[in-house]
Design an enzyme around this catalytic site. Sequence first.
Site, PDB file in Angstrom:
ATOM      1  N   GLU A  20       0.855  -1.199   0.000  1.00 45.59           N
ATOM      2  CA  GLU A  20       0.000   0.000   0.000  1.00 45.59           C
ATOM      3  C   GLU A  20       0.884   1.240   0.000  1.00 45.59           C
ATOM      4  OE1 GLU A  20      -2.998  -0.243   3.108  1.00 45.59           O
ATOM      5  OE2 GLU A  20      -3.310  -2.361   2.743  1.00 45.59           O
TER       6      GLU A  20
HETATM    7  C1  XIL Z   1      -8.455   2.693   3.372  1.00 50.37           C
HETATM    8  C2  XIL Z   1      -9.110   3.176   2.079  1.00 50.37           C
HETATM    9  O1  XIL Z   1      -8.110   3.687   1.233  1.00 50.37           O
HETATM   10  C3  XIL Z   1     -10.132   4.245   2.391  1.00 50.37           C
HETATM   11  O2  XIL Z   1     -10.856   4.585   1.212  1.00 50.37           O
HETATM   12  C4  XIL Z   1     -11.102   3.741   3.466  1.00 50.37           C
HETATM   13  O3  XIL Z   1     -11.985   4.788   3.827  1.00 50.37           O
HETATM   14  C5  XIL Z   1     -10.361   3.253   4.689  1.00 50.37           C
HETATM   15  O4  XIL Z   1      -9.419   2.254   4.313  1.00 50.37           O
HETATM   16  N1  XIL Z   1      -4.743  -0.028   5.619  1.00 50.37           N
HETATM   17  C6  XIL Z   1      -5.447  -0.866   4.794  1.00 50.37           C
HETATM   18  C7  XIL Z   1      -6.368  -0.296   3.781  1.00 50.37           C
HETATM   19  O5  XIL Z   1      -5.212  -2.081   4.817  1.00 50.37           O
HETATM   20  O6  XIL Z   1      -7.465  -1.130   3.530  1.00 50.37           O
HETATM   21  C8  XIL Z   1      -6.847   1.076   4.154  1.00 50.37           C
HETATM   22  O7  XIL Z   1      -7.615   1.590   3.068  1.00 50.37           O
HETATM   23  C9  XIL Z   1      -5.685   1.968   4.512  1.00 50.37           C
HETATM   24  C10 XIL Z   1      -4.905   1.416   5.678  1.00 50.37           C
END
Ligand code: XIL
Length: 372
Positions: A264
């Site tokens: 991410e």
């Molecule tokens: C985030 C999304 O990007 C947002 O749109 C949502 O509101 C909240 O979640 N860790 C993770 C992701 O594993 O699923 C998260 O994604 C960010 C932090």
Amino acid sequence: MKTLKQFIFIVSILILANSCKENNDEKPSTVIALKEAYNENFYIGTALSENQILEKDSLVTALISKEFNSITSENIMKSMFIHPTKDAFDFKLTDKYIAFGKKHDMFIHGHTLIWHSQLAPWFSEIKDSTEMALATENHIKTIVSRYKGKINSWDVVNEALNEDGTLRKTAFLDALGEGYLALVFKWASEADSNTDLYYNDYNMTDVAKRKGAIRLVKKLQEKGIKIDGVGMQGHWHIDSPSIEEIEESILDYASLGVKVAITELDINLLPSPWDLVGADVNQNFEGSEKMNPYPKSLPDSIQTKLANRYQDIFKLFLKHQDKISRVTFWGVNDGQSWLNDWPIEGRTNYPLLFDREFKPKQAYDSIISLKK
Ligand code: XIL
């Protein structure tokens, strides 16, 4: 006369051809795409929003398929969306997501089976361990077997650790005890033994949490449970973690014999409320100029700093390409990033490679240039 006209015509063609060539030279970023540049190293992925999965904007779809060869669903597969009530699944969007990946010949990642956040509310109501075991097994097996052979890797468990490396208190830990991790990985592998199973978390470079993650993986391995990879969420900042910390972490996880994915990736350029000494994180920072320093545009110096940071990170990824399976950005462009609204709502952040108009930023060129 005729020859002069011919001469002028030929000269004009030559000038035109040359200017096209110069234009191309000026824009190296459009000549090669990320996925081509890194084709021999690791997958380059992005997280897709619902609108992107539904291909609402054909130009954005074209950009995604040109630049990336792997996708993660940003939200739609989280339990509150895919399994909203105990007896009902909603596969509509996930089916479309899979079709998108197939159509564009992409490596498809599933995010995420077990997570305390964006959790279907009915899960937290279960206190009885047998009921929780049955419901969780059903959750995992129904979803994983539906997409058997179609989803290439899964975040089986997301963010199960506290910052000190102990297990986070969740509905799953409460009802099933520490053994829940082995159970959920086992259920996932029973549903599809050919997909890669990952443990995914943030702050995976911090020493205490890293030790916790290593313990977690080792425990599964000692029990003979299939775990194929560790996902390091790359929610990093402009100055931290250091390249050395990232490197040590990649090496530590890889030494367990599992794949390492950067799952991410985004680089936060805005001040964090947690860095303010004595700041109450519950304080309302909305509208605060100090916390939102670049509401209109990013100064050139910071743009360059971001490009250098991305370049350093990718140099490291290339150094350890044999250990890295996939690098996924958390979104396509700055306008889409969750960091505009987290942890403070309504800010203007610039964490990705494409700007709000979907144009490649200096950071994009800095990554591409490593491969020229
Ligand atoms: C985030 C999304 O990007 C947002 O749109 C949502 O509101 C909240 O979640 N860790 C993770 C992701 O594993 O699923 C998260 O994604 C960010 C932090």
